[in-house]
Design an enzyme around this catalytic site. Structure first.
Site, PDB file in Angstrom:
ATOM      1  N   CYS A 160      -3.786   2.751  -4.293  1.00  0.00           N
ATOM      2  CA  CYS A 160      -4.706   3.532  -3.469  1.00  0.00           C
ATOM      3  C   CYS A 160      -4.731   4.982  -3.959  1.00  0.00           C
ATOM      4  CB  CYS A 160      -4.285   3.479  -2.002  1.00  0.00           C
ATOM      5  SG  CYS A 160      -5.401   4.413  -0.917  1.00  0.00           S
ATOM      6  N   ASP A 173     -12.571   3.099  -0.670  1.00  0.00           N
ATOM      7  CA  ASP A 173     -11.723   3.326   0.498  1.00  0.00           C
ATOM      8  C   ASP A 173     -12.457   4.310   1.404  1.00  0.00           C
ATOM      9  OD1 ASP A 173      -8.081   3.708   0.640  1.00  0.00           O
ATOM     10  OD2 ASP A 173      -9.534   3.035   2.117  1.00  0.00           O
ATOM     11  N   HIS A 174     -11.761   5.079   2.184  1.00  0.00           N
ATOM     12  CA  HIS A 174     -12.435   5.934   3.168  1.00  0.00           C
ATOM     13  C   HIS A 174     -13.643   6.660   2.573  1.00  0.00           C
ATOM     14  CE1 HIS A 174      -8.168   6.476   5.009  1.00  0.00           C
ATOM     15  NE2 HIS A 174      -8.612   5.237   5.066  1.00  0.00           N
ATOM     16  N   HIS A 221      -7.604   0.503  -4.106  1.00  0.00           N
ATOM     17  CA  HIS A 221      -8.455   1.269  -3.200  1.00  0.00           C
ATOM     18  C   HIS A 221      -8.834   2.522  -3.963  1.00  0.00           C
ATOM     19  CE1 HIS A 221      -6.312  -0.420   0.661  1.00  0.00           C
ATOM     20  NE2 HIS A 221      -6.883  -1.364  -0.070  1.00  0.00           N
ATOM     21  N   HIS A 253       0.846  -1.197   0.000  1.00  0.00           N
ATOM     22  CA  HIS A 253       0.000   0.000   0.000  1.00  0.00           C
ATOM     23  C   HIS A 253       0.880   1.244   0.000  1.00  0.00           C
ATOM     24  CE1 HIS A 253      -2.808   3.026   1.567  1.00  0.00           C
ATOM     25  NE2 HIS A 253      -3.752   2.243   1.123  1.00  0.00           N
ATOM     26  N   TYR A 308     -14.580   4.623   7.779  1.00  0.00           N
ATOM     27  CA  TYR A 308     -15.113   3.274   7.536  1.00  0.00           C
ATOM     28  C   TYR A 308     -16.580   3.132   7.914  1.00  0.00           C
ATOM     29  CZ  TYR A 308     -10.620   1.720   6.046  1.00  0.00           C
ATOM     30  OH  TYR A 308      -9.471   1.589   5.318  1.00  0.00           O
TER      31      TYR A 308
HETATM   32  C1  CS2 Z   1      -6.036   1.723   4.432  1.00  0.00           C
HETATM   33  C2  CS2 Z   1      -4.656   1.580   5.016  1.00  0.00           C
HETATM   34  O1  CS2 Z   1      -7.426   2.821   5.892  1.00  0.00           O
HETATM   35  C3  CS2 Z   1      -6.678   2.927   4.934  1.00  0.00           C
HETATM   36  O2  CS2 Z   1      -6.378   3.970   4.331  1.00  0.00           O
HETATM   37  O3  CS2 Z   1      -5.943   1.843   3.037  1.00  0.00           O
HETATM   38  O4  CS2 Z   1      -4.695   1.643   6.418  1.00  0.00           O
HETATM   39  C4  CS2 Z   1      -4.154   0.240   4.576  1.00  0.00           C
HETATM   40  O5  CS2 Z   1      -5.063  -0.729   5.084  1.00  0.00           O
HETATM   41  C5  CS2 Z   1      -2.808  -0.103   5.116  1.00  0.00           C
HETATM   42  O6  CS2 Z   1      -1.938   0.956   4.887  1.00  0.00           O
HETATM   43  C6  CS2 Z   1      -2.331  -1.346   4.392  1.00  0.00           C
HETATM   44  O7  CS2 Z   1      -1.414  -2.035   5.140  1.00  0.00           O
HETATM   45 MN    MN Z   2      -5.920   2.768   0.989  1.00  0.00          MN
END
Ligand code: CS2
Ligand code: MN
Length: 358
Positions: free
Chosen positions: A245, A317-318, A272, A207, A331
């Site tokens: 991401c 993602d978020h 992501h 990531h 989340y």
């Molecule tokens: C995730 C990261 O919440 C997030 O942004 O994309 O925490 C991701 O899970 C970690 O960096 C991966 O190890």
């Molecule tokens: Mn991410």
């Protein structure tokens, strides 16, 4: 392509598998053993129980996010070998429960950082935001306190208490770690585990760093097209791949995400997809997934992945916190469900368009 949703097990999530099951087009979850200390071997029976629980909702557990990397591996200490052995044992157990993709990060000391977890938007929703000047001022343990206090008691990904105890001294340690040394530590880890990833048929997907620029003098490497290329050349196996991401890479305005998606598609095993609104070169806030809600062209990013033959996993993602939901920051259920179906809509339109659908 499979659309999945991140889910935190063992009561560590306000969102339930039953709710995730009702999101159209979602085939499974990305999850992890939240209680397993970093560096430990994940017990097979616990993984089997977790997989059975997920399967009881007709959902798949093919992606793990994340098996975090012990700091001794990142630091390149002699003790790294025992933690790498443990990592490989965990991979063996993951293979036994059918895992096909493992997301991890090599960010030193901490995972993503934000300076505000509930920044109000004009529409009444809230998002996580990052103001560089504020983040720099906040010493790490106060960020920890602020995050813990505002995250409704949830530990944030990568900010698990046992990782944060040594945070201040670890940051001190990295002040003298050059990028060159950090790349070497990364390569040592990759060369040790990639042969096992090949044997177990588990695609490794690192990531990016979030935010994608230096903070607290830490070596932040996974931040740009050039550095992703450097990373992929550390070990040229297809099993040495990337989690693309867009919300992590997007705040860096020099990152041409559609071009990067096309260029690295065969090494992108997990995406992501989320949007961000840049405020300055070093300040941003998160947004709804829709292109017009932020600065990223989500259509062009999805089209780039689709047209380059991407066949991995995608997750929203978020998301924003909307409709008064209270959940782990980034989340919540509602805005990620909206995001998942927006992304699925983009994919369907692009896919059918490419086949000349009438
Ligand atoms: C995730 C990261 O919440 C997030 O942004 O994309 O925490 C991701 O899970 C970690 O960096 C991966 O190890
Ligand atoms: Mn991410």
């Amino acid at each position: 392509m499979k659309m999945i949703i991140r889910w935190f097990p063992f009561g560590d999530d306000s969102v339930t598998l039953s709710q995730i099951r009702q999101i159209p087009g979602v085939s499974g979850v990305a999850t992890h053993l939240s209680k397993a200390p970093v560096g430990s071997v994940w017990p097979l029976e616990t993984l089997q129980e977790l997989k059975a629980e997920i399967a009881s909702y007709d959902l798949e557990m093919e992606v793990i996010e994340s098996v975090n990397i012990h700091e001794d591996i990142k630091k390149g200490l002699p003790s790294r070998d025992e933690y790498i052995d443990a990592y490989i044992k965990t991979m063996k157990n993951l293979k036994k429960v059918g895992v096909k993709c493992l997301c991890y990060n090599f960010m030193p000391v901490m995972d993503w950082a934000r300076s505000e977890l509930a920044h109000p938007l004009a529409d009444g929703s809230t998002v996580m935001s990052y103001r560089h000047a504020d983040a720099k001022k906040m010493n790490p343990s106060s960020i920890m306190d602020a995050m813990a206090e505002k995250s409704g008691g949830y530990s944030l990904p990568g900010w698990e208490p046992e990782r944060l105890q040594a945070m201040a001294s670890d940051i001190e340690y990295y002040q003298n770690v050059s990028h060159e040394a950090y790349w070497k530590n990364m390569k040592y880890f990759l060369d040790a585990i990639i042969p096992w990833a090949e044997q177990y048929d588990i695609k490794m997907a690192i990531h990016p760093d979030d935010p994608p620029w230096p903070l607290y003098g830490l070596p932040k490497l996974m931040t740009s097209e050039e550095n992703i290329e450097t990373f992929l050349n550390l070990n040229k196996s297809i099993y040495n791949g990337v989690t693309f991401c867009t919300g992590s890479l997007g705040p860096n305005k020099d990152n041409d995400l559609p071009a990067m998606a096309r260029r690295f598609a065969d090494r992108i095993h997990f995406a992501h997809l989320r949007n961000v609104k840049r405020r300055t070169d070093r300040d941003f806030e998160e947004s709804a997934h829709l292109s017009e809600a932020g600065d990223l062209d989500m259509y062009e990013i999805v089209k780039a992945l689709h047209d380059a033959g991407f066949s991995g996993y995608i997750r929203p993602d978020h998301g924003r916190m909307i409709w008064g939901e209270e959940a782990r920051p980034g989340y919540g259920l509602y805005d990620r469900a909206i995001g998942a179906n927006y992304l699925l809509g983009l994919w369907e339109a692009i896919d059918k368009g490419s086949k000349g659908a009438k």
